[in-house]
Scaffold this motif. Sequence first.
Motif, PDB file in Angstrom:
ATOM      1  N   GLY A 142     -18.509 -21.471  -8.546  1.00 11.32           N
ATOM      2  CA  GLY A 142     -19.064 -20.769  -7.395  1.00 11.32           C
ATOM      3  C   GLY A 142     -18.003 -20.020  -6.616  1.00 11.32           C
ATOM      4  O   GLY A 142     -18.208 -18.862  -6.215  1.00 11.32           O
ATOM      5  N   CYS A 143     -16.846 -20.643  -6.403  1.00 14.05           N
ATOM      6  CA  CYS A 143     -15.749 -19.970  -5.692  1.00 14.05           C
ATOM      7  C   CYS A 143     -15.204 -18.789  -6.484  1.00 14.05           C
ATOM      8  O   CYS A 143     -14.934 -17.716  -5.924  1.00 14.05           O
ATOM      9  CB  CYS A 143     -14.631 -20.966  -5.398  1.00 14.05           C
ATOM     10  N   LEU A 144     -15.041 -18.972  -7.807  1.00 18.41           N
ATOM     11  CA  LEU A 144     -14.555 -17.866  -8.637  1.00 18.41           C
ATOM     12  C   LEU A 144     -15.544 -16.703  -8.653  1.00 18.41           C
ATOM     13  O   LEU A 144     -15.141 -15.530  -8.630  1.00 18.41           O
ATOM     14  CB  LEU A 144     -14.293 -18.369 -10.054  1.00 18.41           C
TER      15      LEU A 144
ATOM     16  N   LEU B  54     -16.890 -11.266  -7.089  1.00 16.57           N
ATOM     17  CA  LEU B  54     -17.814 -10.305  -6.488  1.00 16.57           C
ATOM     18  C   LEU B  54     -17.145  -9.517  -5.370  1.00 16.57           C
ATOM     19  O   LEU B  54     -17.393  -8.311  -5.206  1.00 16.57           O
ATOM     20  CB  LEU B  54     -19.051 -11.039  -5.959  1.00 16.57           C
ATOM     21  N   ILE B  55     -16.295 -10.181  -4.589  1.00 15.34           N
ATOM     22  CA  ILE B  55     -15.572  -9.466  -3.532  1.00 15.34           C
ATOM     23  C   ILE B  55     -14.675  -8.384  -4.131  1.00 15.34           C
ATOM     24  O   ILE B  55     -14.662  -7.232  -3.676  1.00 15.34           O
ATOM     25  CB  ILE B  55     -14.741 -10.463  -2.693  1.00 15.34           C
ATOM     26  N   GLY B  56     -13.918  -8.747  -5.172  1.00 16.16           N
ATOM     27  CA  GLY B  56     -13.057  -7.751  -5.808  1.00 16.16           C
ATOM     28  C   GLY B  56     -13.829  -6.646  -6.483  1.00 16.16           C
ATOM     29  O   GLY B  56     -13.428  -5.475  -6.446  1.00 16.16           O
ATOM     30  N   TYR B  57     -14.974  -6.989  -7.082  1.00 17.56           N
ATOM     31  CA  TYR B  57     -15.782  -5.977  -7.763  1.00 17.56           C
ATOM     32  C   TYR B  57     -16.391  -4.997  -6.759  1.00 17.56           C
ATOM     33  O   TYR B  57     -16.376  -3.778  -6.981  1.00 17.56           O
ATOM     34  CB  TYR B  57     -16.871  -6.674  -8.566  1.00 17.56           C
ATOM     35  N   LYS B  58     -16.940  -5.521  -5.655  1.00 17.07           N
ATOM     36  CA  LYS B  58     -17.536  -4.642  -4.645  1.00 17.07           C
ATOM     37  C   LYS B  58     -16.494  -3.767  -3.969  1.00 17.07           C
ATOM     38  O   LYS B  58     -16.790  -2.636  -3.551  1.00 17.07           O
ATOM     39  CB  LYS B  58     -18.272  -5.483  -3.602  1.00 17.07           C
ATOM     40  N   ALA B  59     -15.265  -4.300  -3.864  1.00 20.06           N
ATOM     41  CA  ALA B  59     -14.188  -3.529  -3.240  1.00 20.06           C
ATOM     42  C   ALA B  59     -13.496  -2.589  -4.220  1.00 20.06           C
ATOM     43  O   ALA B  59     -12.514  -1.937  -3.846  1.00 20.06           O
ATOM     44  CB  ALA B  59     -13.163  -4.482  -2.622  1.00 20.06           C
TER      45      ALA B  59
ATOM     46  N   PHE C  42     -11.227  -6.255 -11.746  1.00 25.34           N
ATOM     47  CA  PHE C  42     -12.144  -7.285 -11.270  1.00 25.34           C
ATOM     48  C   PHE C  42     -13.512  -7.187 -11.941  1.00 25.34           C
ATOM     49  O   PHE C  42     -14.279  -8.144 -11.901  1.00 25.34           O
ATOM     50  CB  PHE C  42     -12.292  -7.217  -9.743  1.00 25.34           C
ATOM     51  N   THR C  43     -13.825  -6.050 -12.532  1.00 32.55           N
ATOM     52  CA  THR C  43     -15.052  -5.949 -13.315  1.00 32.55           C
ATOM     53  C   THR C  43     -14.989  -6.872 -14.527  1.00 32.55           C
ATOM     54  O   THR C  43     -15.968  -7.550 -14.871  1.00 32.55           O
ATOM     55  CB  THR C  43     -15.268  -4.497 -13.773  1.00 32.55           C
ATOM     56  N   VAL C  44     -13.828  -6.952 -15.160  1.00 35.05           N
ATOM     57  CA  VAL C  44     -13.640  -7.854 -16.302  1.00 35.05           C
ATOM     58  C   VAL C  44     -13.735  -9.303 -15.851  1.00 35.05           C
ATOM     59  O   VAL C  44     -14.379 -10.140 -16.506  1.00 35.05           O
ATOM     60  CB  VAL C  44     -12.294  -7.573 -16.980  1.00 35.05           C
ATOM     61  N   PHE C  45     -13.105  -9.620 -14.709  1.00 38.01           N
ATOM     62  CA  PHE C  45     -13.163 -10.987 -14.192  1.00 38.01           C
ATOM     63  C   PHE C  45     -14.601 -11.396 -13.867  1.00 38.01           C
ATOM     64  O   PHE C  45     -15.020 -12.527 -14.131  1.00 38.01           O
ATOM     65  CB  PHE C  45     -12.295 -11.122 -12.938  1.00 38.01           C
ATOM     66  N   LEU C  46     -15.358 -10.448 -13.303  1.00 37.71           N
ATOM     67  CA  LEU C  46     -16.744 -10.742 -12.957  1.00 37.71           C
ATOM     68  C   LEU C  46     -17.593 -10.986 -14.196  1.00 37.71           C
ATOM     69  O   LEU C  46     -18.418 -11.916 -14.228  1.00 37.71           O
ATOM     70  CB  LEU C  46     -17.325  -9.595 -12.130  1.00 37.71           C
ATOM     71  N   LEU C  47     -17.399 -10.182 -15.226  1.00 36.05           N
ATOM     72  CA  LEU C  47     -18.154 -10.383 -16.463  1.00 36.05           C
ATOM     73  C   LEU C  47     -17.821 -11.725 -17.114  1.00 36.05           C
ATOM     74  O   LEU C  47     -18.707 -12.423 -17.621  1.00 36.05           O
ATOM     75  CB  LEU C  47     -17.868  -9.232 -17.437  1.00 36.05           C
ATOM     76  N   ILE C  48     -16.541 -12.096 -17.095  1.00 37.79           N
ATOM     77  CA  ILE C  48     -16.144 -13.391 -17.658  1.00 37.79           C
ATOM     78  C   ILE C  48     -16.777 -14.534 -16.867  1.00 37.79           C
ATOM     79  O   ILE C  48     -17.262 -15.523 -17.440  1.00 37.79           O
ATOM     80  CB  ILE C  48     -14.603 -13.510 -17.671  1.00 37.79           C
TER      81      ILE C  48
END
Length: 330
Positions: free
Chosen positions: A132-134, A139-144, A149-155
């Motif tokens: 949940g924290c990750l 999401l914060i990095g992706y929205k910003a 961070f798109t790769v991190f969000l997909l993972i």
Amino acid sequence: MQEASSSSLPALSTAYQPLPSLYLGFVAIWAASGLSWAFSSWRNRHFQANNLQWILALVPLIKALQMALSFLFWYSCVNLQTCSLWMSFGVYVTGILFQTASFVSFMLISHGYCIMYERLSIKERRTTAGLGCLLYLSLIGYKAAVPYFTVFLLINYFASFYIIFRRTSQCLLVLREQLNFVEEEDIHSLHGTLNTKYTMFKRFQGTMQVAAVAFIMVYMRADDTPDNYWFRVLVREWVQFCIFMYIGWNFRIPEASLNLPVMPLMKSNWEITMPPIYSVEMDAADFRGLVSDQWHVGVRSAHDDSCCSSQPLLVLVQNPSPKISGATTA
């Protein structure tokens, strides 16, 4: 240059004109759903305290707050020609909180929280909180628009869906084995409840498969022109509402709050076991004296080994007397 900017403003206002009415409608829908959900959980709090229902009731309220801030933002932009930065930031934060809370609640359901087990193990609680924290940070990095961070969000989404599907399959396997056991032992009192829980998890598994496909389709933005933006918002919000409300209806209180001896207090591992079942036949007079030591058939006393005190135990007491209709179960 001044003419170009003044001519582009009416076109932009016309393209986004349906958004205030659209968000206002979703404010009413999500607020009504969240308040009715919270009221139902509060009304049934005396029958059984189900923390899962309170968690699920909180998510629509967060979404209603996001829709309210979105309505205020777009109403001021379209009608007042003033776009508030603080309103935009509020929409940004509440949207991230909604997505994080949704996936955390889905992971809790997949673990069997408040459905098969009253509490989760420490490892599962840490795993759920960590993911949940990750997800929140991704999401914060992706929205910003932070790089990579798109790769991190997909993972993170892939790991969350993997855990949800894996744990749901394990819960279905446990329930299937328990159903086979009670059918072989001809225990009709437990068959209905176990079958209900099995059906609930089966529906949840199918709904999460639909959610995974819908997530991919909704967030594939092949066309970012403002002409169809309001339609994409409409489809995205309706998909989110239908998926979450169906899951909430599936795990509603009349079914999800069943408290049976087959639900241990805490899940330590995924061993497919059933508690020992002892059957004793007696009349009404003997049943009143059930506290006597002579009826403690197979029940461990306080002098037994303390390491076995946490194991579940089920004792069925039936009265075969023809004078009393039915059976008495203790």
